[in-house]
Design a protein around this motif. Structure first.
Motif, mmCIF file in Angstrom:
data_model
loop_
_atom_site.group_PDB
_atom_site.id
_atom_site.type_symbol
_atom_site.label_atom_id
_atom_site.label_comp_id
_atom_site.label_asym_id
_atom_site.label_seq_id
_atom_site.Cartn_x
_atom_site.Cartn_y
_atom_site.Cartn_z
ATOM 1 N N SER A 281 0.737 -1.305 -0.038
ATOM 2 C CA SER A 281 0.049 0.010 0.009
ATOM 3 C C SER A 281 0.641 1.211 -0.118
ATOM 4 C CB SER A 281 -1.107 -0.097 1.054
ATOM 5 O OG SER A 281 -0.122 0.103 2.431
ATOM 6 N N GLN A 282 0.105 2.237 -0.569
ATOM 7 C CA GLN A 282 0.987 3.664 -0.339
ATOM 8 C C GLN A 282 -0.065 4.831 0.325
ATOM 9 O OE1 GLN A 282 2.355 5.499 -4.172
ATOM 10 N NE2 GLN A 282 1.222 7.146 -3.677
ATOM 11 N N ALA A 283 0.344 5.423 1.040
ATOM 12 C CA ALA A 283 -0.464 6.632 1.438
ATOM 13 C C ALA A 283 0.307 8.009 1.932
ATOM 14 C CB ALA A 283 -1.063 6.150 3.079
ATOM 15 N N PRO A 284 -0.118 8.927 1.475
ATOM 16 C CA PRO A 284 -1.424 9.098 0.527
ATOM 17 C C PRO A 284 -1.330 8.714 -0.877
ATOM 18 C CG PRO A 284 -0.236 11.044 0.719
ATOM 19 C CD PRO A 284 0.637 10.352 1.582
ATOM 20 N N SER A 285 -2.468 8.597 -1.470
ATOM 21 C CA SER A 285 -2.294 8.168 -2.886
ATOM 22 C C SER A 285 -2.045 9.078 -3.915
ATOM 23 C CB SER A 285 -3.587 7.249 -3.092
ATOM 24 O OG SER A 285 -4.790 8.067 -2.758
ATOM 25 N N SER A 286 -2.161 10.508 -3.657
ATOM 26 C CA SER A 286 -1.890 11.449 -4.538
ATOM 27 C C SER A 286 -0.355 11.847 -4.740
ATOM 28 C CB SER A 286 -2.614 12.877 -4.115
ATOM 29 O OG SER A 286 -1.944 13.255 -2.877
ATOM 30 N N PRO A 289 -1.613 6.725 -7.157
ATOM 31 C CA PRO A 289 -1.522 5.797 -5.889
ATOM 32 C C PRO A 289 -0.439 4.833 -6.336
ATOM 33 C CG PRO A 289 -3.271 5.164 -7.666
ATOM 34 C CD PRO A 289 -2.931 6.641 -7.946
ATOM 35 N N VAL A 313 2.459 17.197 -0.894
ATOM 36 C CA VAL A 313 2.592 16.133 -0.007
ATOM 37 C C VAL A 313 4.241 16.200 0.478
ATOM 38 C CG1 VAL A 313 2.386 13.725 0.101
ATOM 39 C CG2 VAL A 313 0.830 14.872 -1.511
ATOM 40 N N TYR A 316 5.240 10.117 2.140
ATOM 41 C CA TYR A 316 4.826 8.958 1.976
ATOM 42 C C TYR A 316 4.863 7.629 2.672
ATOM 43 C CZ TYR A 316 3.554 11.348 -2.513
ATOM 44 O OH TYR A 316 3.060 12.428 -3.485
#
Length: 878
Positions: A281-286, A289, A313, A316
């Motif tokens: 997973s990756q956060a945030p996706s902006s 993704p 951002v 990540y």
């Protein structure tokens, strides 16, 4: 075939396990020695990995994994005596992985017998038969048994003719960990007693032995290697649970970010230890993704999309998974970790002024004053080189009177005055200022118009101090200028041209010798005393005076000016002799007196000097002579052979070289003294020579005489006192002196019988001391009366039986009336001692009748003191 010493082959190949452990024996090398007495030393070209013992066994020096390609190294043999050397190349090939094959299908490790020696007889080379037949052993870890589990049977072909006993030694058998492997001593069956763990011990190196019933070795020991086959019983573990990495904003796709690493305790050469990585997973996706990707084998994380912008951002968070079995999701074991990627700032935002024009003002002649604050905005990360602003003036200040400093906290530009500004010259400045960052802007970004601004600065007029021109002012003047003479004019100027002010006023600020005065209106300086170059206030012919000029502005201002007067010397001082006093001897000796001429004036009004003696009095030239030895020095010496000791005043006329000349007569006080053989004055003369005058010498002599008289009087007084003390000691026995003894008064006697005194013993004194011998009136030894002495009674010489009592009573009355008498309890001494005794002479005593018949001749033997008694009693008829 003839015997040839050396390795039987140039290249030797061997198959070993992939996992090699330190100290593990790998193979035996064969070396042929035609002379069995040769001492061969073996070596390895890779000593850090492989070691060859003297018996030819090759051991691993460290633990490592063999790659799929064969590993090669060179084994060398060297004769220690002849230094002859042989080499052989060894190639190690990792054994293939077996996943269920039986022992019969496993490949055997070739055994190289070492050392092998040919018999002394020359015979063809033959291969020696191996005595031990032991297949290789591969044992899976975590086996479920049953235990003990048989592994292999060790056999010797000599067991048919001999009764043998088998044993096994090494770690896992008789060394820690003990008891894992056991062997049947009769059958040679080797067994394992419990499950093995490859992650603890990957292989065991045992040595088998065969002996007869008497314990004699019948076979050479052989090494047994037991490899533990890996099972997938360990989950991958990341070295860190949280991994931190950075990436600059605006990075292109494919930019390396960081590497995550996991380890698996299983065999990395099998699928059990082969890991694969992926991003869960990756956060945030902006802005996307899938901004990052990971290399599934190495764990390298790289960017795959553009659009990294720190201002949007800043960080990540990635969840990374590692799976063994080459990432097989069905059979592989997995684990996860977190990767935190921080987007670092780059200078992609230029600084921008908050206004196009800034204003400020500054009083004239002020420096280090902040006149304006320039404010900017920058979207980059604060307090970084991409945010820190630098200000540069591009116009409006050609003389460099301003500078712009940066406030490190607010990033503002502080416009500061560094050079004084004159209102009468410049009333306003308009500066052009550009703002930049400490680091250049990123490629493709240009500075906008907001990065440039103007600064308008107004100069405020203030009352300035007047100043003298020139300052300091130097004039040249001869000394001796009379009081009231006009010296010069010293005026000041007021720089204020746009202020309504009256004329300046002058005053004196510093005049050390008080020689000058200044006119308060026109600044004319006149003298109030005679200018003297020789004054103590003149240094290096220069006299300095300071004057003050003041205006009437608001507030009033003043300025100072220094007048320097260079005084020219005139011949106004006559030379003098130095020193003023000197010493010489009575006789004509080469000890002339050196004198020096001293003149406060300077050249040409000083030396060279002329020295001469005056004509009067005539005794001066008759007794003395003077000779010049240089321009400033001369020598004075006696002209006659002898001059009586004393103090002489010698006048000396000294003339300088001025125009006109100046001369003076100086008196040199010369002390003529008696000298010793060395030409030095005696002690008394030295005192005079040090500068003592006649009066001082007389005073010192008088003091010495008075001191001697006082000492003499003190000695006489002490001697007289000693005589009196001796006289007292003769009249009074020290034991009877009541002044130094304790007197008791508490005895009252025994009654009337104690008062029956026989006074007959005090009567009839034989003699009376003549008056001429003892003065009348002295009755006590402890005090000499100073008043008129009372008349003590004098005992008559005629005997009287009853006069002693009257005599004592009269003496008591006289003592009571005597003011000099001591207290009543003191001892009184009288001069009456009696005139004789009524008892008569001892010679008149008659011996008794009984005594006359006795023999007293023995008294002659008692010494001269008893001779009189011997004559009296032993004299016979006499």
């Amino acid at each position: 075939m003839s015997c040839k010493t050396g390795f039987p082959e140039d290249v030797h190949s061997a198959v070993v396990s992939r996992s090699v452990h330190g100290g593990q024996p790998l193979l035996n090398v064969r070396f042929r020695s035609c002379d069995g007495n040769k001492k061969i030393h073996f070596g390895s070209s890779e000593p850090e990995d492989f070691r060859v013992d003297e018996d030819g066994v090759v051991y691993a020096e460290r633990s490592f994994q063999l790659s799929a390609e064969p590993t090669e190294f060179v084994v060398s043999a060297q004769d220690k005596e002849t230094q002859e050397e042989w080499q052989m190349r060894v190639k190690l090939t990792p054994e293939p992985t077996f996943t269920g094959a039986s022992e019969k299908d496993q490949k055997k490790i070739e055994d190289i017998v070492f050392p092998w020696q040919q018999s002394k007889q020359s015979s063809p080379l033959k291969r020696q038969k191996r005595d031990w037949v032991i297949p290789p052993i591969n044992l899976p870890e975590n086996s479920r048994g049953p235990f003990p589990q048989e592994l292999v049977r060790i056999r010797s072909d000599r067991d048919k003719s001999l009764s043998l006993r088998y044993s096994v030694t090494g770690p896992g058998a008789d060394q820690p960990p003990t008891g894992i492997f056991i062997i049947n001593p009769i059958s040679g069956q080797l067994s394992v007693t419990k499950p093995l763990d490859r992650e603890q011990i990957a292989s065991f190196h045992l040595r088998a032995h065969a002996v007869d019933v008497n314990g004699n070795q019948v076979e050479n020991p052989i090494d047994i290697v037991i490899n533990v086959i890996d099972m997938n019983d360990n989950r991958p573990e990341f070295l860190h649970q949280v991994w931190n990495g950075t990436v600059p904003e605006g990075s292109k796709p494919g930019t390396y970010v960081m590497t995550v690493t996991a380890i698996d305790a299983d065999d990395p050469n099998t699928q059990n230890g082969m890991l694969r990585y992926r991003i869960l997973s990756q956060a945030p996706s902006s802005p996307s993704p899938n901004m990052f990707t990971i290399n599934n084998e190495t764990g390298d994380i790289i960017t795959v999309a553009a659009g990294l912008d720190r201002e949007k951002v800043q960080q990540y968070t990635l969840i990374i998974q590692a799976t063994d079995m080459e990432g097989n999701p069905t059979y592989g074991l997995s684990n996860t970790a977190t990767a935190v990627i921080t987007v670092t700032d780059v200078n992609d935002n230029p600084p921008e002024f908050t206004a196009m024009t800034f204003y400020g003002e500054v009083p004239e002649n002020r420096v280090d004053v902040i006149v304006a604050n320039l404010t900017v905005t920058d979207k980059d990360q604060p307090h970084t080189p991409a945010w820190n602003a630098m200000y540069r003036m591009t116009g409006g200040d050609p003389t460099g009177r301003f500078t712009i400093l940066t406030d490190p906290n607010s990033n503002d530009g502080l416009v500061t005055v560094v050079k004084p500004i004159d209102f009468e010259t410049n009333r306003m400045f308009v500066l052009t200022v550009a703002a930049e960052n400490q680091v250049p802007l990123a490629k493709g970004i240009q500075h906008p118009p907001q990065s440039t601004a103007t600064v308008s600065i107004t100069v405020i007029d203030v009352n300035e101090s007047p100043y003298f021109v020139p300052n300091p002012k130097l004039i040249r003047q001869e000394e001796g200028l009379l009081p009231g003479s006009m010296l010069t004019t010293f005026t000041a100027q007021d720089p204020d041209r746009y202020m309504q002010q009256t004329s300046l006023r002058y005053s004196k600020l510093s005049d050390p010798a008080n020689w000058l005065k200044i006119d308060p209106v026109n600044g004319q300086i006149t003298t109030t005393a005679v200018l003297d170059r020789e004054s103590i206030y003149v240094q290096n012919n220069m006299y300095n005076a300071t004057f003050l000029a003041s205006d009437n502005g608001i507030p009033p201002m003043s300025g100072t000016g220094t007048l320097q007067i260079h005084l020219l010397d005139i011949n106004d001082n006559a030379p003098q002799v130095n020193p003023k006093e000197a010493t010489t001897c009575e006789t004509l000796q080469p000890n002339a007196i050196n004198i020096t001429a001293v003149d406060p004036d300077i050249d040409p009004n000083a030396g060279p000097f002329a020295f001469e003696l005056p004509d009067t009095p005539a005794s001066i030239k008759r007794n003395w002579t003077i000779v010049r030895i240089s321009g400033d020095h001369a020598q004075l010496s006696l002209r006659i052979r002898f001059l009586e000791a004393g103090i002489y005043d010698v006048p000396i006329v000294i003339t300088d070289s001025g125009n006109p000349h100046a001369s003076s007569t100086s008196v040199l006080k010369v002390k003529v003294c008696q000298c010793d053989i060395n030409g030095d004055c005696t002690d008394v003369d030295r005192i005079v020579g040090t500068g003592l005058g006649t009066g001082a010498i007389i005073a010192i002599l008088l003091c010495i005489i008075i001191l001697l008289i006082l000492v003499l009087m003190f000695v006489v007084w002490m001697k007289r006192r000693d005589k009196e003390r001796q006289a007292k000691q003769l009249l009074i026995d020290p034991e009877d002196d009541v002044r130094d003894n304790i007197l008791k008064y508490d005895e009252e006697g025994g009654g009337e019988e104690d008062q029956d005194y026989d006074l007959s013993q005090l009567q009839q004194p034989d003699t009376v001391e003549p008056d001429a011998i003892k003065p009348v009136g002295i009755r006590r030894l402890d005090e000499r009366p100073i008043h008129a002495e009372p008349q003590y009674p004098v005992r008559s010489a005629a005997p009287h039986p009853g006069d002693i009592g009257d005599f004592i009573n009269e003496g008591l009355k006289a003592a009571d009336n005597d003011p000099t008498a001591p207290p009543y309890d003191s001892l009184l001494v009288f001069d009456y001692e009696g005139s004789g005794s009524t008892a008569g002479s001892l010679s008149s005593l008659n011996s008794s009748s009984s005594g006359g018949e006795q023999d007293y001749d023995y008294l002659n033997d008692w010494g001269p003191r008893f001779k009189k008694l011997a004559d009296m009693y032993g004299g016979g008829d006499d």
